[in-house]
Design an enzyme around this catalytic site. Structure first.
Site, PDB file in Angstrom:
ATOM      1  N   LYS A   1       0.861  -1.186   0.000  1.00 52.34           N
ATOM      2  CA  LYS A   1       0.000   0.000   0.000  1.00 52.34           C
ATOM      3  C   LYS A   1       0.894   1.232   0.000  1.00 52.34           C
ATOM      4  O   LYS A   1       1.802   1.365   0.823  1.00 52.34           O
ATOM      5  CB  LYS A   1      -0.893   0.010   1.243  1.00 52.34           C
ATOM      6  CG  LYS A   1      -1.815   1.208   1.294  1.00 52.34           C
ATOM      7  CD  LYS A   1      -2.782   1.110   2.458  1.00 52.34           C
ATOM      8  CE  LYS A   1      -2.244   1.666   3.742  1.00 52.34           C
ATOM      9  NZ  LYS A   1      -2.050   3.124   3.770  1.00 52.34           N
TER      10      LYS A   1
ATOM     11  N   ASP B   1      -3.436   4.369  -1.712  1.00 46.98           N
ATOM     12  CA  ASP B   1      -4.349   4.801  -0.635  1.00 46.98           C
ATOM     13  C   ASP B   1      -4.280   6.321  -0.471  1.00 46.98           C
ATOM     14  O   ASP B   1      -3.649   6.825   0.448  1.00 46.98           O
ATOM     15  CB  ASP B   1      -3.916   4.074   0.650  1.00 46.98           C
ATOM     16  CG  ASP B   1      -4.723   4.456   1.879  1.00 46.98           C
ATOM     17  OD1 ASP B   1      -5.876   4.905   1.735  1.00 46.98           O
ATOM     18  OD2 ASP B   1      -4.192   4.288   2.996  1.00 46.98           O
TER      19      ASP B   1
ATOM     20  N   LYS C   1      -7.177   8.268  -0.556  1.00 46.42           N
ATOM     21  CA  LYS C   1      -8.421   8.687   0.126  1.00 46.42           C
ATOM     22  C   LYS C   1      -8.970   9.999  -0.412  1.00 46.42           C
ATOM     23  O   LYS C   1      -9.126  10.979   0.333  1.00 46.42           O
ATOM     24  CB  LYS C   1      -8.184   8.812   1.633  1.00 46.42           C
ATOM     25  CG  LYS C   1      -7.747   7.535   2.327  1.00 46.42           C
ATOM     26  CD  LYS C   1      -7.745   7.740   3.837  1.00 46.42           C
ATOM     27  CE  LYS C   1      -7.283   6.523   4.592  1.00 46.42           C
ATOM     28  NZ  LYS C   1      -5.839   6.263   4.507  1.00 46.42           N
ATOM     29  N   LEU C   2      -9.319  10.022  -1.701  1.00 43.63           N
ATOM     30  CA  LEU C   2      -9.830  11.256  -2.286  1.00 43.63           C
ATOM     31  C   LEU C   2     -11.167  11.655  -1.664  1.00 43.63           C
ATOM     32  O   LEU C   2     -11.996  10.799  -1.351  1.00 43.63           O
ATOM     33  CB  LEU C   2      -9.981  11.100  -3.805  1.00 43.63           C
ATOM     34  CG  LEU C   2      -8.695  11.325  -4.620  1.00 43.63           C
ATOM     35  CD1 LEU C   2      -7.691  10.232  -4.389  1.00 43.63           C
ATOM     36  CD2 LEU C   2      -9.006  11.470  -6.095  1.00 43.63           C
TER      37      LEU C   2
ATOM     38  N   ASP D   1     -13.488  15.231  -2.357  1.00 42.38           N
ATOM     39  CA  ASP D   1     -13.613  16.608  -2.858  1.00 42.38           C
ATOM     40  C   ASP D   1     -14.903  16.686  -3.668  1.00 42.38           C
ATOM     41  O   ASP D   1     -15.685  15.717  -3.682  1.00 42.38           O
ATOM     42  CB  ASP D   1     -12.369  16.954  -3.712  1.00 42.38           C
ATOM     43  CG  ASP D   1     -12.054  18.451  -3.700  1.00 42.38           C
ATOM     44  OD1 ASP D   1     -12.995  19.258  -3.837  1.00 42.38           O
ATOM     45  OD2 ASP D   1     -10.873  18.804  -3.563  1.00 42.38           O
TER      46      ASP D   1
ATOM     47  N   PRO E   1     -17.391  16.382  -6.831  1.00 40.39           N
ATOM     48  CA  PRO E   1     -17.358  15.314  -7.843  1.00 40.39           C
ATOM     49  C   PRO E   1     -16.470  15.605  -9.056  1.00 40.39           C
ATOM     50  O   PRO E   1     -15.701  14.746  -9.492  1.00 40.39           O
ATOM     51  CB  PRO E   1     -18.834  15.185  -8.250  1.00 40.39           C
ATOM     52  CG  PRO E   1     -19.589  15.591  -7.013  1.00 40.39           C
ATOM     53  CD  PRO E   1     -18.771  16.691  -6.384  1.00 40.39           C
TER      54      PRO E   1
ATOM     55  N   THR F   1     -10.242   3.715  10.918  1.00 38.97           N
ATOM     56  CA  THR F   1     -10.126   2.816  12.083  1.00 38.97           C
ATOM     57  C   THR F   1      -9.557   3.550  13.303  1.00 38.97           C
ATOM     58  O   THR F   1      -9.492   2.983  14.382  1.00 38.97           O
ATOM     59  CB  THR F   1      -9.269   1.582  11.733  1.00 38.97           C
ATOM     60  OG1 THR F   1      -8.183   2.001  10.919  1.00 38.97           O
ATOM     61  CG2 THR F   1     -10.079   0.555  10.988  1.00 38.97           C
TER      62      THR F   1
ATOM     63  N   ARG G   1      -3.281  -5.836  14.507  1.00 42.08           N
ATOM     64  CA  ARG G   1      -2.140  -5.926  15.434  1.00 42.08           C
ATOM     65  C   ARG G   1      -1.988  -7.374  15.883  1.00 42.08           C
ATOM     66  O   ARG G   1      -2.990  -8.084  16.006  1.00 42.08           O
ATOM     67  CB  ARG G   1      -2.400  -5.086  16.694  1.00 42.08           C
ATOM     68  CG  ARG G   1      -2.523  -3.589  16.439  1.00 42.08           C
ATOM     69  CD  ARG G   1      -1.166  -2.984  16.096  1.00 42.08           C
ATOM     70  NE  ARG G   1      -1.224  -1.550  15.886  1.00 42.08           N
ATOM     71  CZ  ARG G   1      -1.468  -0.960  14.713  1.00 42.08           C
ATOM     72  NH1 ARG G   1      -1.712  -1.671  13.631  1.00 42.08           N
ATOM     73  NH2 ARG G   1      -1.452   0.358  14.609  1.00 42.08           N
TER      74      ARG G   1
ATOM     75  N   ARG H   1       2.594  -0.776  10.880  1.00 40.36           N
ATOM     76  CA  ARG H   1       3.658  -0.778  11.882  1.00 40.36           C
ATOM     77  C   ARG H   1       3.954  -2.142  12.491  1.00 40.36           C
ATOM     78  O   ARG H   1       5.096  -2.387  12.902  1.00 40.36           O
ATOM     79  CB  ARG H   1       3.310   0.251  12.970  1.00 40.36           C
ATOM     80  CG  ARG H   1       3.468   1.671  12.468  1.00 40.36           C
ATOM     81  CD  ARG H   1       2.747   2.682  13.318  1.00 40.36           C
ATOM     82  NE  ARG H   1       1.302   2.610  13.156  1.00 40.36           N
ATOM     83  CZ  ARG H   1       0.436   3.456  13.713  1.00 40.36           C
ATOM     84  NH1 ARG H   1       0.887   4.418  14.485  1.00 40.36           N
ATOM     85  NH2 ARG H   1      -0.855   3.334  13.494  1.00 40.36           N
TER      86      ARG H   1
HETATM   87  O1  C5P Z   1       0.565   1.043  11.097  1.00 40.86           O
HETATM   88  P1  C5P Z   1      -0.861   0.621  10.892  1.00 40.86           P
HETATM   89  O2  C5P Z   1      -1.027  -0.878  10.712  1.00 40.86           O
HETATM   90  O3  C5P Z   1      -1.803   1.203  11.915  1.00 40.86           O
HETATM   91  O4  C5P Z   1      -1.237   1.271   9.468  1.00 40.86           O
HETATM   92  C1  C5P Z   1      -2.533   1.245   8.944  1.00 40.86           C
HETATM   93  C2  C5P Z   1      -2.516   1.840   7.584  1.00 40.86           C
HETATM   94  O5  C5P Z   1      -3.829   1.787   7.050  1.00 40.86           O
HETATM   95  C3  C5P Z   1      -2.092   3.317   7.537  1.00 40.86           C
HETATM   96  O6  C5P Z   1      -1.336   3.470   6.338  1.00 40.86           O
HETATM   97  C4  C5P Z   1      -3.385   4.083   7.448  1.00 40.86           C
HETATM   98  O7  C5P Z   1      -3.253   5.267   6.690  1.00 40.86           O
HETATM   99  C5  C5P Z   1      -4.281   3.092   6.712  1.00 40.86           C
HETATM  100  N1  C5P Z   1      -5.725   3.229   6.958  1.00 40.86           N
HETATM  101  C6  C5P Z   1      -6.308   3.127   8.207  1.00 40.86           C
HETATM  102  N2  C5P Z   1      -7.653   3.258   8.361  1.00 40.86           N
HETATM  103  C7  C5P Z   1      -8.443   3.457   7.302  1.00 40.86           C
HETATM  104  C8  C5P Z   1      -7.865   3.555   6.024  1.00 40.86           C
HETATM  105  C9  C5P Z   1      -6.493   3.412   5.891  1.00 40.86           C
HETATM  106  O8  C5P Z   1      -5.594   2.899   9.180  1.00 40.86           O
HETATM  107  N3  C5P Z   1      -9.755   3.516   7.450  1.00 40.86           N
END
Ligand code: C5P
Length: 232
Positions: free
Chosen positions: A32, A59, A61-62, A64, A66, A119, A181, A211
């Site tokens: 990603k 990723d 995430k647009l 704005d 249309p 999330t 995680r 991470r």
């Molecule tokens: O490090 P971690 O596993 O938390 O990363 C999650 C990734 O998913 C990040 O790049 C974050 O921008 C992306 N993301 C997210 N929640 C969303 C959409 C994308 O955490 N709803």
């Protein structure tokens, strides 16, 4: 149904990203590219990772009006990506415009998915700052329904909502789920988290792991652990 582990390559530049991916000598992970890396390097990083054989979720995430989103998606359609996304909060007209912009003259296009609620958002934040008072999982499924009705291929949501999204939008409607995680791992800024094994049990199609892999001293082993828990 395709199912995979996607590594969030949240790096500040190409050098760091490529040397991280060079450690994967036996596999070509689905990756990603998010805002940090794309804003630093632009389309060249997409081309380089494609040239190296990776599947790519762009990723950005647009969100704005249309017309702006449609034109931006048209530009992104020239890149060889596999998944592109936007915010469902932009509304149905924006989502349909995005789909039109992303579709190439020959009819092909990457998958287009919509972020429902990040999330990192929880019920308290949604109520106090976004002034949305419905239960979070209801909001997520309502946004997913809007995305499906607009013709999109799936949503980004927490694994905790994957089952409800499939129940209302169909088994073929993709759930791409960050917020993953290992048990006992550091949650950081994420609120709605599960383990890879739990994500699989809950019905996620793709998990996005940042991470927990990139921050591990042995990222290849951490990635393999994710794949084993999620896919095997
Ligand atoms: O490090 P971690 O596993 O938390 O990363 C999650 C990734 O998913 C990040 O790049 C974050 O921008 C992306 N993301 C997210 N929640 C969303 C959409 C994308 O955490 N709803």
């Amino acid at each position: 149904m395709a199912s995979d582990v996607i590594i969030a390559c949240d790096f500040s530049g190409a050098e760091e990203c490529l040397s991280f991916l060079d450690r994967f000598t036996e596999e070509k992970p689905f990756v990603k590219i998010g805002m940090e890396l794309y804003y630093a390097e632009g389309p060249s990083i997409v081309r380089e990772l494609k040239r190296r054989g990776h599947k790519i979720f762009l990723d950005l995430k647009l969100h704005d009006i249309p017309n702006t989103v449609q034109k931006a998606m048209r530009v992104l359609s020239y890149l060889d990506t596999d998944i592109v996304n936007l915010h469902a909060a932009g509304g149905s007209v924006m989502m349909k415009a995005a789909l039109a912009g992303l579709t190439r003259p020959d009819g092909s296009r990457p998958l287009l998915i919509a972020v429902t609620q990040l999330t990192s958002t929880d019920q308290k934040l949604m109520e106090s700052e976004l002034l949305i008072e419905k239960p979070l999982d209801e909001v997520v499924t309502a946004y997913a329904r809007n995305a499906a009705a607009a013709g999109l291929d799936g949503v980004v949501c927490s694994p905790l909502e994957a089952g409800r999204v499939h129940a209302c939008c169909g088994a073929g409607f993709l759930t791409v789920t960050p917020g993953v995680r290992f048990s006992g791992g550091d949650v950081g800024d994420q609120k709605r988290v599960t383990t890879p094994a739990m994500a699989r049990e809950l019905g996620s199609d793709y998990i996005v792991v940042g991470r927990a892999v990139t921050g591990d001293p042995d990222p290849v082993a951490a990635y393999r652990r994710c794949v084993k828990e999620f896919l095997e």
